[in-house]
Write a protein that holds these residues in place. Structure first.
Motif, PDB file in Angstrom:
ATOM      1  N   GLY A 150       0.789  -1.227   0.000  1.00 21.12           N
ATOM      2  CA  GLY A 150       0.000   0.000   0.000  1.00 21.12           C
ATOM      3  C   GLY A 150       0.818   1.272   0.000  1.00 21.12           C
ATOM      4  N   SER A 151       2.129   1.163  -0.222  1.00 13.23           N
ATOM      5  CA  SER A 151       2.939   2.369  -0.144  1.00 13.23           C
ATOM      6  C   SER A 151       3.036   3.075  -1.484  1.00 13.23           C
ATOM      7  CB  SER A 151       4.333   2.033   0.359  1.00 13.23           C
ATOM      8  OG  SER A 151       4.955   1.140  -0.548  1.00 13.23           O
ATOM      9  N   VAL A 152       2.917   2.327  -2.579  1.00 11.98           N
ATOM     10  CA  VAL A 152       3.099   2.952  -3.884  1.00 11.98           C
ATOM     11  C   VAL A 152       1.766   3.452  -4.415  1.00 11.98           C
ATOM     12  CG1 VAL A 152       3.864   2.573  -6.245  1.00 11.98           C
ATOM     13  CG2 VAL A 152       5.072   1.493  -4.350  1.00 11.98           C
ATOM     14  N   VAL A 153       1.717   4.711  -4.764  1.00 10.58           N
ATOM     15  CA  VAL A 153       0.478   5.279  -5.291  1.00 10.58           C
ATOM     16  C   VAL A 153       0.339   4.908  -6.752  1.00 10.58           C
ATOM     17  CG1 VAL A 153      -0.820   7.386  -5.694  1.00 10.58           C
ATOM     18  CG2 VAL A 153       0.655   7.198  -3.689  1.00 10.58           C
ATOM     19  N   LYS A 154       1.372   5.201  -7.525  1.00  6.39           N
ATOM     20  CA  LYS A 154       1.333   4.793  -8.922  1.00  6.39           C
ATOM     21  C   LYS A 154       2.761   4.656  -9.435  1.00  6.39           C
ATOM     22  CE  LYS A 154       1.135   9.217 -11.249  1.00  6.39           C
ATOM     23  NZ  LYS A 154       0.338  10.292 -11.740  1.00  6.39           N
ATOM     24  N   SER A 155       2.910   3.993 -10.528  1.00  9.58           N
ATOM     25  CA  SER A 155       4.255   3.817 -11.062  1.00  9.58           C
ATOM     26  C   SER A 155       4.196   3.846 -12.566  1.00  9.58           C
ATOM     27  CB  SER A 155       4.839   2.484 -10.593  1.00  9.58           C
ATOM     28  OG  SER A 155       4.032   1.432 -11.029  1.00  9.58           O
ATOM     29  N   SER A 156       5.263   4.321 -13.158  1.00  5.17           N
ATOM     30  CA  SER A 156       5.361   4.367 -14.609  1.00  5.17           C
ATOM     31  C   SER A 156       6.774   3.901 -14.957  1.00  5.17           C
ATOM     32  CB  SER A 156       5.109   5.800 -15.091  1.00  5.17           C
ATOM     33  OG  SER A 156       6.200   6.593 -14.706  1.00  5.17           O
TER      34      SER A 156
END
Lengths: 198, 372, 376, 147
Positions: free
Chosen positions: D20-26
């Protein structure tokens, strides 16, 4: 021996005092100083004796203009270049850069002035012994130059200190600076003890 | 000056022809004025030499606009500086601040009282001339400390403390180096020392010369030992708060001391006024200029040492070498009192080379250590 | 080592005092202030205070077109304007996907390396000046810098702030006389570098002052994000020209000089050695320089697509990076400048504590900062 | 050549460790929640095959509705880099955990962000203005400054 101890500021106090100084100076210097040129047009009360003394004295003063160290920014390197081998200000007896403003005659304001720096520049100017002159070197020193619209830049040194000679350029070439210095020489040559005393 | 008048009066009768007109005081005054004017002219000349010479060494011209070859540059400097505003900082100790330049400047001129410009041409031929020089020369340090203290400025204070430290330390090797010369010459009078130099003592006392030169440079704070006004560290050191006339005194003092030390070196080691063809005073001035030129040369080239390295140099390098030099000289005087000097020259040179090699192996400045 | 030495001095029970060095001081290289706490001559604490030259370049950049920002970048590290221009142009080109003609790439390398030599000349000269060598080395190095400045003046018409590079190349080709003048300089330069080396390289006093003074250990150097000669002098072989080649640096053959211990002397040596390596690169680039266009087809008002890009170069002082954010308008939405001097300055406190005031000055000099870049 | 690591791959690694720590990634970057920032940073620095020992730069960007703080990380050991972002909502009394404990290079940069953007960093030893003076009103790099 008992030495009177002054109040020692904490770091935060020092910063606050500095901030207050800056704000006070900023509020105080919204208008530029008038250029100190009036005496050029005055009808000088001269007599034979004074003219000779003036000539000798003014020659001495312009032959030995010692610049104070006030090198805030880019123009400093053109000033140093002017001082170095190629343009060689030392010919005019100007190679002695006095680190202590008390012993300097000329302040060459080489670079952008920010409000944070302004009290220091004012202080250096106040510390210089009379007679003293100021050359505003470069666009930033004259008007703030490319940075005029910035929130932290003083639009010209003449808000803080009176200026004698303006040398335009961004930065001015050393030749331009030397021309400015020669202009200052001719300005000094027209000083008179008779008017100085007033 | 007046303090020495009683001393002068004794020496006076022996150095001046008795048929001079006027009374004793007139002579004394006249010669004092002549000496001071001479010394100050020399100082002005030296300022010019340094600024021009330094200019050339730094690949530029140096002052050349004021007068022919810029010769009037020191005059312009002096005129301008004398008429500048005199500022006393608000928190300064006013009396000390005022007195400091005088205390610092006067001794530098007083040294010239005993320096011979020709055979017997000196203000006072003191029997203890060289002792007088050493004693007077260290008074300047008091003036410097007064300046540092009286200005109530931290830079000044740091500079002044450095100045005192260096003077106190370097006095010892300097005096020991002089002792070697005195042993060889057999007299403390500077005139007698010059007369004893059939060959210049730089050859007989090469190590002594080196020690005296280094020590002398340190004592008058010439670069590379110019710690007390270290430009890049302490803005202007002990005279940071001085302006106008008082600064001019310090500025002149710097050079007057250099002239004085050069004159002493010329007298002690280079044969003073002695030389063929040219008049004695000219020989003397030429030698002084030569010594001063070496000082300018080192100033333009060498970086500055650190304060602890300065101390270490005095106590670990110069002091032992000076002692050894003194002992070696004493032995030589005792064992071969009448030895031909030309035999001693290579011996002493060899001793010097050996000692310096040895010490440079034993002892290294700094390299990351803090010595004191 | 430092702590024990300091402990020994503290036994004397002297009272520390605060000495303000700067903002106007002969060896603060601009308007920098060190709030130094001293115990006698020993530095107990030093806090860098800056901002005396903060002109708000990052804010001003948001009000200008992409091309209009280039003159502002000149005034960052004002002794290395070409490098600043290069870094900024690379960032915009990366953001907008613009390619640069071959000839322009080579010219960029030549100019950037010349700029590195000019900047290092000042750095080394100022360092020796801080050591107390009374302007002589500085003036000699300025003499050589003038020759490089002449070349730059030839191409840009300016002596200090060149504003010569453009997005997608250059605004104009170099004049005909540039290349012969460059060849002449290249022939002379090695001799001059030798000359400075002879002046002071093995000088005992310089060794005493600089060797072992202000050691920056490798781990600390990495941890404080040091870059450029400061990082390399600590023994880290990290040069963006090699490790992340930008422009066409992967085509040239050169070494990365590194120091052993990370003291002031190493930093000085690394800079001198880098000048030699730069000469090598320029020589190669000069030989391979092709003919052709110097600017690709770029619209007058560059309007990069929305997005962000970070481009970095190995500027003379270290890693100079531009972080640009675009919102598809003609002006950058945000332009952050990663200034090498600012981050190298973090090392000052570590290196200076326990040394004397005189050492503080030369440690500071050996970092080689430019205030225009720190304060921006 | 410095390899820009894919934000997506690193994001999965981080998710494993801190769910649950990463909001979004690209591919170029990843956005973490600000409360996990310090943990993620420690993880990135200490994990053996990541070894981000070098903090290249920190930037803050004002997007009106949020502030984005960007950390450029590099590993000198493996020669790869990563862009980590975090968001900060609101206009007043913003704060983020400081990473000075991990990379001291963040010292001046965090102070600068505090000065010019007005985001304060908890745990920074000397959180005060750096380039402007005490008493300066506002934070100039904010988009709404001076309008």
């Amino acid at each position: 021996m008992e030495v009177a101890r002054e109040h020692i500021y904490s770091d935060a106090d020092l910063d606050r005092v500095e901030g207050n100084q800056i704000e006070a100076l900023k509020a105080h210097s919204q208008q530029p100083f008038p250029d100190p040129d009036e005496w050029l047009d005055e009808k000088l009360e001269r007599n034979i004796l004074l003219i000779t003394v003036d000539a000798a004295l003014n020659w001495a003063r312009r032959s030995s203009l010692w610049p104070a160290i006030c090198f805030p920014a880019c123009c400093a390197f053109e000033l140093i270049a002017a001082n170095a081998s190629r343009f060689d200000l030392s010919r005019f007896g100007m190679e002695i850069l006095r680190a202590s403003p008390r012993q300097a005659d000329l302040m060459i304001t080489a670079g952008t002035l920010t409000w944070k720096m302004a009290p220091q520049v004012r202080r250096i100017y106040d510390q210089m012994a009379e007679p003293k002159w100021v050359i505003a070197m470069g666009a930033c020193a004259i008007s703030g130059g490319i940075f005029t619209s910035s929130y932290s830049v003083v639009p010209g040194y003449n808000r803080i200190i009176p200026i004698d000679v303006y040398v335009p350029g961004c930065p001015p070439r050393p030749e331009a600076l030397i021309y400015g210095i020669r202009m200052l020489h001719s300005k000094i040559a027209r000083r008179s003890l008779g008017t100085e005393a007033k | 000056m007046i303090l020495n008048s009683s001393l002068n009066s004794i020496a006076y009768s022996s150095t001046l022809p008795p048929d001079w007109p006027g009374g004793f005081w007139w002579h004394w005054l006249l010669f004092t004025v002549i000496i001071i004017v001479f010394a100050l002219t020399l100082v002005m000349g030296f300022i010019w030499i340094e600024r021009r010479g330094m200019g050339r060494m730094q690949a530029r011209l140096g002052p050349n606009q004021a007068g022919p070859f810029g010769l009037l540059q020191p005059v312009a400097d002096a005129l301008k500086i004398l008429l500048k505003e005199d500022i006393i900082p608000a928190k300064a100790d006013r009396i000390v601040h005022w007195l400091a330049p005088v205390v610092a400047f006067a001794p530098a001129l007083m040294i010239f009282a005993v320096v011979p410009f020709g055979d017997g041409a000196m203000l006072a031929d003191l029997d203890i001339g060289i002792l007088y020089v050493v004693a007077i020369a260290s008074i300047s340090a008091i003036g410097i400390f007064m300046a540092g203290w009286g200005s109530s400025n931290k830079y000044s204070m740091l500079g002044a403390m450095r100045g005192i430290a260096s003077v106190v330390s370097y006095e010892i090797p300097v005096v020991l180096a002089i002792a070697g010369v005195v042993l060889v010459a057999g007299s403390m009078s500077l005139n007698q020392i010059v007369l004893a130099q059939d060959i210049p003592f730089i050859l007989l006392q090469p190590l002594g010369f080196l020690l005296f030169f280094i020590g002398g440079c340190a004592e008058i704070n010439r670069s590379p030992f110019d710690l007390m006004e270290a430009d890049s560290e302490l803005t202007a050191g002990f005279h940071t708060e001085y302006s106008g006339m008082k600064f001019a005194m310090f500025y002149l003092m710097e050079y007057a001391e250099a002239v004085a030390i050069s004159a002493i070196i010329a007298t002690l080691f280079l044969g003073g006024w002695r030389g063929p063809l040219l008049p004695p005073w000219l020989w003397f001035v030429l030698k002084v200029i030569f010594v001063f030129f070496i000082m300018v040369w080192t100033r333009t080239t060498l970086p500055r040492v650190r304060i602890d390295q300065l101390m270490a140099l005095a106590w670990k390098f110069l002091f032992p070498l000076a002692l050894i030099n003194l002992i070696v000289t004493a032995i030589q005087i005792l064992v071969w009192p009448d030895a031909l000097p030309w035999i001693l020259v290579p011996i002493n040179l060899a001793i010097m080379a050996l000692l310096i090699l040895l010490w440079s192996k034993l002892f290294k400045l700094g390299w990351g250590r803090v010595e004191v | 080592m430092r702590d024990t030495r300091y402990a020994r001095i503290m036994v004397l029970k002297t009272e520390p005092f605060i000495l303000n060095i700067g903002p106007v001081h002969p060896s603060t290289h601009g308007v920098f202030r060190m709030r130094t706490t001293l115990d006698g001559e020993v530095v107990v604490d030093v806090e860098p205070v800056f901002g005396y030259l903060h002109r708000g370049i990052e804010k001003l950049a948001e009000e200008r077109t992409y091309t209009g920002v280039i003159p502002l970048t000149d005034r960052l590290d004002y002794v290395a304007s070409m490098s600043n221009n290069l870094a900024y142009c690379l960032a915009v080109e990366k953001l907008a996907g613009i390619s640069v003609p071959e000839r322009a790439e080579y010219l960029r390398v030549i100019l950037a390396e010349l700029q590195r030599i000019a900047s290092h000349l000042i750095a080394v000269g100022a360092f020796l000046n801080d050591c107390g060598a009374f302007f002589t080395p500085f003036l000699y190095m300025f003499r050589e810098r003038e020759k490089i400045v002449d070349l730059f003046e030839m191409v840009s018409g300016q002596r200090l702030l060149y504003n010569y590079m453009r997005i997608g190349g250059f605004n104009q080709d170099v004049p005909d006389e540039f290349l012969p003048a460059l060849d002449k300089l290249l022939a002379q330069m090695p001799r001059f570098i030798e000359e400075y080396e002879r002046l002071l390289k093995e000088n005992e006093i310089l060794l005493a002052r600089a060797k072992g003074v202000g050691i920056l250990p490798k781990e600390v150097a990495i941890n404080i994000s040091a870059s450029g000669p400061v990082l390399r002098a600590s023994g880290v072989k990290w040069d963006i020209r090699k490790k992340d080649p930008y422009s066409i640096y992967d085509r040239f053959d050169f070494d990365i000089p590194t120091g052993e211990v990370g003291d002031c002397y190493d930093r000085y040596r690394v800079r001198v050695e880098e000048m030699r390596q730069s000469l090598r690169i320029i020589n190669q680039a000069r030989r391979q320089l092709p003919a052709g266009e110097v600017k690709s087809e770029v619209p007058h008002l560059v309007r990069p697509p929305a997005g962000e890009a970070y481009a970095h170069i190995e500027a003379p002082k270290g890693e100079l990076g531009f972080h640009l954010v675009s919102d598809n308008s003609i002006a950058p939405y945000r332009c952050h400048i990663r200034a090498p001097s600012l981050l190298n300055l973090t090392a000052l406190r570590d290196m200076a504590i326990g040394w004397k005031v005189a050492d503080l000055i030369i440690i500071f000099g050996s970092i080689d900062i430019v205030m225009g870049e720190i304060d921006r | 050549m410095t390899v820009a690591l894919s934000g997506k791959e690193i994001a999965t690694k981080i998710e494993e460790r801190f769910p649950g720590s990463v909001v979004k990634s690209s591919p170029d970057s990843l956005v973490v929640k600000s409360e996990f920032l310090l943990d993620v940073a420690t993880f990135l620095k200490t994990t053996p095959d990541l070894d981000f020992d070098y903090l290249t730069a920190i930037t803050a960007i004002d997007y009106y509705d949020r502030f984005e703080v960007v950390y450029q990380l590099t590993s000198i050991k493996h020669n790869h880099s990563l862009m980590v972002k975090t968001h900060c909502y609101g206009r007043d009394n913003l704060s983020l955990p400081s990473v000075v404990g991990l990379w001291r290079g963040a010292d001046f940069q965090e102070r600068e962000i505090y000065d010019l953007m007005g985001i304060s960093f908890d745990g920074h030893p000397n959180m005060k203005r750096i380039v402007l003076w005490e008493g300066f009103e506002g934070h100039p790099l904010r988009k709404d400054y001076g309008t």
